[in-house]
Design a protein around this motif. Structure first.
Motif, PDB file in Angstrom:
ATOM      1  N   LEU A 123      -2.576 -21.821 -17.671  1.00 25.66           N
ATOM      2  CA  LEU A 123      -2.701 -21.840 -19.137  1.00 25.66           C
ATOM      3  C   LEU A 123      -1.344 -21.796 -19.832  1.00 25.66           C
ATOM      4  CD1 LEU A 123      -5.743 -19.411 -19.637  1.00 25.66           C
ATOM      5  CD2 LEU A 123      -5.722 -21.910 -19.762  1.00 25.66           C
ATOM      6  N   ARG A 124      -0.279 -21.866 -19.026  1.00 29.61           N
ATOM      7  CA  ARG A 124       1.102 -21.858 -19.547  1.00 29.61           C
ATOM      8  C   ARG A 124       1.351 -20.656 -20.460  1.00 29.61           C
ATOM      9  NH1 ARG A 124       1.126 -28.131 -21.445  1.00 29.61           N
ATOM     10  NH2 ARG A 124       0.240 -28.992 -19.555  1.00 29.61           N
ATOM     11  N   LEU A 125       0.876 -19.512 -20.028  1.00 33.52           N
ATOM     12  CA  LEU A 125       1.066 -18.315 -20.846  1.00 33.52           C
ATOM     13  C   LEU A 125       2.534 -17.942 -20.887  1.00 33.52           C
ATOM     14  CD1 LEU A 125      -1.965 -16.108 -19.718  1.00 33.52           C
ATOM     15  CD2 LEU A 125      -1.844 -17.870 -21.499  1.00 33.52           C
ATOM     16  N   PRO A 126       2.999 -17.455 -22.034  1.00 36.00           N
ATOM     17  CA  PRO A 126       4.406 -17.056 -22.139  1.00 36.00           C
ATOM     18  C   PRO A 126       4.736 -15.951 -21.141  1.00 36.00           C
ATOM     19  CG  PRO A 126       3.305 -16.979 -24.285  1.00 36.00           C
ATOM     20  CD  PRO A 126       2.244 -17.229 -23.264  1.00 36.00           C
ATOM     21  N   LEU A 127       5.951 -15.992 -20.627  1.00 34.83           N
ATOM     22  CA  LEU A 127       6.406 -14.901 -19.767  1.00 34.83           C
ATOM     23  C   LEU A 127       6.563 -13.657 -20.632  1.00 34.83           C
ATOM     24  CD1 LEU A 127       9.060 -16.787 -17.600  1.00 34.83           C
ATOM     25  CD2 LEU A 127       6.562 -16.716 -17.364  1.00 34.83           C
ATOM     26  N   VAL A 129      10.025 -23.405 -22.790  1.00 37.96           N
ATOM     27  CA  VAL A 129       9.124 -24.230 -23.622  1.00 37.96           C
ATOM     28  C   VAL A 129       7.645 -23.925 -23.374  1.00 37.96           C
ATOM     29  CG1 VAL A 129      10.750 -26.118 -23.804  1.00 37.96           C
ATOM     30  CG2 VAL A 129       9.125 -26.065 -21.896  1.00 37.96           C
ATOM     31  N   ARG A 130       7.356 -22.880 -22.633  1.00 38.25           N
ATOM     32  CA  ARG A 130       5.932 -22.581 -22.355  1.00 38.25           C
ATOM     33  C   ARG A 130       5.200 -22.239 -23.647  1.00 38.25           C
ATOM     34  NH1 ARG A 130       4.999 -20.439 -16.530  1.00 38.25           N
ATOM     35  NH2 ARG A 130       3.242 -19.255 -17.351  1.00 38.25           N
ATOM     36  N   ARG A 131       4.119 -22.926 -23.873  1.00 39.31           N
ATOM     37  CA  ARG A 131       3.240 -22.646 -25.018  1.00 39.31           C
ATOM     38  C   ARG A 131       1.843 -22.438 -24.480  1.00 39.31           C
ATOM     39  NH1 ARG A 131       7.479 -22.319 -26.900  1.00 39.31           N
ATOM     40  NH2 ARG A 131       8.452 -23.411 -28.653  1.00 39.31           N
ATOM     41  N   PRO A 132       1.154 -21.340 -24.851  1.00 39.74           N
ATOM     42  CA  PRO A 132      -0.170 -21.071 -24.281  1.00 39.74           C
ATOM     43  C   PRO A 132      -1.194 -22.110 -24.706  1.00 39.74           C
ATOM     44  CG  PRO A 132       0.318 -19.534 -26.069  1.00 39.74           C
ATOM     45  CD  PRO A 132       1.573 -20.312 -25.822  1.00 39.74           C
ATOM     46  N   LEU A 133      -2.083 -22.449 -23.798  1.00 36.96           N
ATOM     47  CA  LEU A 133      -3.128 -23.427 -24.087  1.00 36.96           C
ATOM     48  C   LEU A 133      -4.374 -22.770 -24.672  1.00 36.96           C
ATOM     49  CD1 LEU A 133      -2.811 -25.626 -20.862  1.00 36.96           C
ATOM     50  CD2 LEU A 133      -1.767 -25.983 -23.107  1.00 36.96           C
ATOM     51  N   VAL A 134      -4.378 -21.448 -24.709  1.00 37.81           N
ATOM     52  CA  VAL A 134      -5.474 -20.719 -25.363  1.00 37.81           C
ATOM     53  C   VAL A 134      -4.850 -19.714 -26.322  1.00 37.81           C
ATOM     54  CG1 VAL A 134      -7.069 -20.945 -23.423  1.00 37.81           C
ATOM     55  CG2 VAL A 134      -5.560 -18.945 -23.557  1.00 37.81           C
ATOM     56  N   LYS A 135      -5.620 -19.313 -27.311  1.00 36.45           N
ATOM     57  CA  LYS A 135      -5.125 -18.308 -28.259  1.00 36.45           C
ATOM     58  C   LYS A 135      -5.047 -16.955 -27.553  1.00 36.45           C
ATOM     59  CE  LYS A 135      -6.485 -15.791 -32.427  1.00 36.45           C
ATOM     60  NZ  LYS A 135      -5.105 -15.331 -32.632  1.00 36.45           N
ATOM     61  N   LEU A 136      -3.965 -16.259 -27.808  1.00 37.42           N
ATOM     62  CA  LEU A 136      -3.812 -14.902 -27.280  1.00 37.42           C
ATOM     63  C   LEU A 136      -4.286 -13.927 -28.350  1.00 37.42           C
ATOM     64  CD1 LEU A 136      -0.280 -15.268 -25.637  1.00 37.42           C
ATOM     65  CD2 LEU A 136      -2.532 -15.761 -24.666  1.00 37.42           C
ATOM     66  N   ALA A 190       0.392   1.458 -21.536  1.00 36.55           N
ATOM     67  CA  ALA A 190       0.831   2.711 -20.908  1.00 36.55           C
ATOM     68  C   ALA A 190       1.092   2.496 -19.421  1.00 36.55           C
ATOM     69  CB  ALA A 190      -0.239   3.781 -21.110  1.00 36.55           C
ATOM     70  N   PHE A 191       0.245   1.719 -18.767  1.00 37.98           N
ATOM     71  CA  PHE A 191       0.391   1.491 -17.321  1.00 37.98           C
ATOM     72  C   PHE A 191       1.686   0.759 -17.024  1.00 37.98           C
ATOM     73  CE2 PHE A 191      -0.580  -0.710 -13.294  1.00 37.98           C
ATOM     74  CZ  PHE A 191      -1.032   0.350 -12.536  1.00 37.98           C
ATOM     75  N   TYR A 192       1.997  -0.247 -17.839  1.00 30.44           N
ATOM     76  CA  TYR A 192       3.199  -1.051 -17.609  1.00 30.44           C
ATOM     77  C   TYR A 192       4.412  -0.542 -18.379  1.00 30.44           C
ATOM     78  CZ  TYR A 192       0.221  -4.509 -15.294  1.00 30.44           C
ATOM     79  OH  TYR A 192      -0.647  -5.143 -14.430  1.00 30.44           O
ATOM     80  N   VAL A 193       4.220   0.517 -19.133  1.00 34.28           N
ATOM     81  CA  VAL A 193       5.302   1.075 -19.950  1.00 34.28           C
ATOM     82  C   VAL A 193       5.977  -0.042 -20.751  1.00 34.28           C
ATOM     83  CG1 VAL A 193       7.306   2.611 -19.994  1.00 34.28           C
ATOM     84  CG2 VAL A 193       5.646   2.803 -18.150  1.00 34.28           C
ATOM     85  N   THR A 194       5.204  -0.636 -21.621  1.00 38.62           N
ATOM     86  CA  THR A 194       5.698  -1.722 -22.465  1.00 38.62           C
ATOM     87  C   THR A 194       5.008  -1.649 -23.820  1.00 38.62           C
ATOM     88  OG1 THR A 194       5.863  -4.133 -22.682  1.00 38.62           O
ATOM     89  CG2 THR A 194       3.945  -3.299 -21.522  1.00 38.62           C
ATOM     90  N   GLU A 195       5.672  -2.198 -24.817  1.00 41.53           N
ATOM     91  CA  GLU A 195       5.090  -2.173 -26.164  1.00 41.53           C
ATOM     92  C   GLU A 195       4.329  -3.450 -26.478  1.00 41.53           C
ATOM     93  OE1 GLU A 195       8.307  -1.271 -28.769  1.00 41.53           O
ATOM     94  OE2 GLU A 195       8.425   0.834 -28.107  1.00 41.53           O
ATOM     95  N   GLN A 196       4.306  -4.384 -25.532  1.00 42.46           N
ATOM     96  CA  GLN A 196       3.589  -5.645 -25.721  1.00 42.46           C
ATOM     97  C   GLN A 196       2.604  -5.816 -24.570  1.00 42.46           C
ATOM     98  OE1 GLN A 196       2.375  -7.930 -27.558  1.00 42.46           O
ATOM     99  NE2 GLN A 196       3.916  -9.542 -27.782  1.00 42.46           N
ATOM    100  N   VAL A 197       1.366  -6.106 -24.867  1.00 42.03           N
ATOM    101  CA  VAL A 197       0.375  -6.339 -23.817  1.00 42.03           C
ATOM    102  C   VAL A 197       0.725  -7.647 -23.097  1.00 42.03           C
ATOM    103  CG1 VAL A 197      -2.071  -6.726 -23.332  1.00 42.03           C
ATOM    104  CG2 VAL A 197      -1.397  -5.183 -25.189  1.00 42.03           C
ATOM    105  N   PRO A 198       0.863  -7.629 -21.782  1.00 45.86           N
ATOM    106  CA  PRO A 198       1.169  -8.880 -21.073  1.00 45.86           C
ATOM    107  C   PRO A 198       0.179  -9.984 -21.454  1.00 45.86           C
ATOM    108  CG  PRO A 198       1.418  -7.028 -19.592  1.00 45.86           C
ATOM    109  CD  PRO A 198       0.835  -6.482 -20.872  1.00 45.86           C
ATOM    110  N   SER A 199       0.687 -11.176 -21.558  1.00 47.12           N
ATOM    111  CA  SER A 199      -0.095 -12.273 -22.144  1.00 47.12           C
ATOM    112  C   SER A 199      -1.356 -12.589 -21.355  1.00 47.12           C
ATOM    113  CB  SER A 199       0.767 -13.515 -22.326  1.00 47.12           C
ATOM    114  OG  SER A 199       1.371 -13.885 -21.121  1.00 47.12           O
ATOM    115  N   ILE A 200      -1.374 -12.335 -20.040  1.00 49.53           N
ATOM    116  CA  ILE A 200      -2.582 -12.619 -19.265  1.00 49.53           C
ATOM    117  C   ILE A 200      -3.776 -11.829 -19.801  1.00 49.53           C
ATOM    118  CG2 ILE A 200      -1.953 -10.897 -17.498  1.00 49.53           C
ATOM    119  CD1 ILE A 200      -4.050 -14.075 -16.953  1.00 49.53           C
TER     120      ILE A 200
END
Lengths: 185, 82
Positions: A38-42, A49-56, A75-85
């Motif tokens: 789905l070419r989800l952003p890293l 140039v990755r652009r997602p093919l579905v809305k996140l 909390a699990f990944y200790v990040t402020e952004q939910v991974p795009s998957i």
């Protein structure tokens, strides 16, 4: 098969280690297939140039149920952004709920520690040539303590065994370590 | 079934005996694995690639058992039974 035998001889004798590792590279491969397909952003490096093919589905527009899961993921990944998957999967909140529980279970400390699992996932991602998986699991492995020396060791194993597996397949070598793979328990 | 004939131990040059002994000790087995026979068909490959392999798989930042497990994951992704 040869290296399952070698790993058992080196201290991972109990089948529980191998079940856990199989869950890790299986789940990793599933995530990577969808994320790259789905070419989800890293999540942790430049996506180019990755652009997602579905809305996140972003946090602000999510239901309370999804927000709760997002909070646990961050909390699990200790990040402020939910991974795009997970933002891609959130359109079906029932699926997201169970899939996240499975991912969390598979990657938590158990017989194998979380760092070992991330090293396995990183190697599986490199072997599968998954940009998404390498980005996610390299970040996680480093966050959990993988040194640059350790990273190079993972890289070397991936390189060597991607070579061996192709040679073995090309010459159709039949396994010759099977008798060492005694079932535990 | 293999697509090449794998040589028997006695068909390899004597100079490879230490390599084979080391391989048996490394895996704790009393025979030469097929992959080792393949790599030793041309000894320069076994010397160089074999050294890379042993250098990589010894305990380092990661333990050997972790590296063997990573090797299994790579083999699984590459769909390799061997």
């Amino acid at each position: 098969m040869a290296h399952t035998a070698a790993g058992k001889l080196q201290g991972y004798a109990d089948d529980a280690y191998w079940y856990e590792a199989a869950y890790v590279y299986g789940v990793t491969n599933g995530i990577n297939a969808v994320a790259d397909g789905l070419r989800l952003p890293l999540d942790f490096s430049d996506s180019g140039v990755r652009r997602p093919l579905v809305k996140l589905l972003e946090f602000e527009e999510a239901s309370d149920r999804v927000k709760e899961i997002y909070t646990d993921i961050m909390a699990f990944y200790v990040t402020e952004q939910v991974p795009s998957i997970f933002r891609a999967l959130a359109h079906d909140d029932g699926y997201l709920t169970d899939y996240w529980k499975a991912v969390r279970f598979v990657f938590q400390d158990s017989h194998l520690d979380r760092l070992t699992k991330e090293a396995v996932a990183l190697a599986a991602s490199m072997a599968a040539k998954s940009d998404y998986g390498v980005d996610l699991h390299l970040r996680e492995a480093r966050r959990l303590g993988l040194t640059e020396k350790g990273l190079m060791e993972v890289v070397q194993v991936v390189q060597l065994f991607s070579c061996y597996t192709k040679i073995a397949d090309g010459l159709q070598l039949e396994p010759d370590f099977t008798h060492l793979l005694q079932v535990s328990g | 079934m293999e697509t090449v004939r794998l040589l028997d131990e006695h068909e390899f040059p004597d100079e490879l005996k230490p390599y084979f002994d080391g391989t048996k000790a490394w895996f704790g087995i009393d025979y030469i694995p097929k992959m080792s026979k393949v790599l030793c068909y041309q000894p320069e490959m076994s010397r160089t690639h074999g050294r890379c392999s042993r250098r990589t798989l010894v305990d380092g930042a990661l333990k050997r058992r972790q590296k063997e497990m990573i090797a299994v994951a790579v083999s699984a992704i590459n769909a390799c039974d061997y």
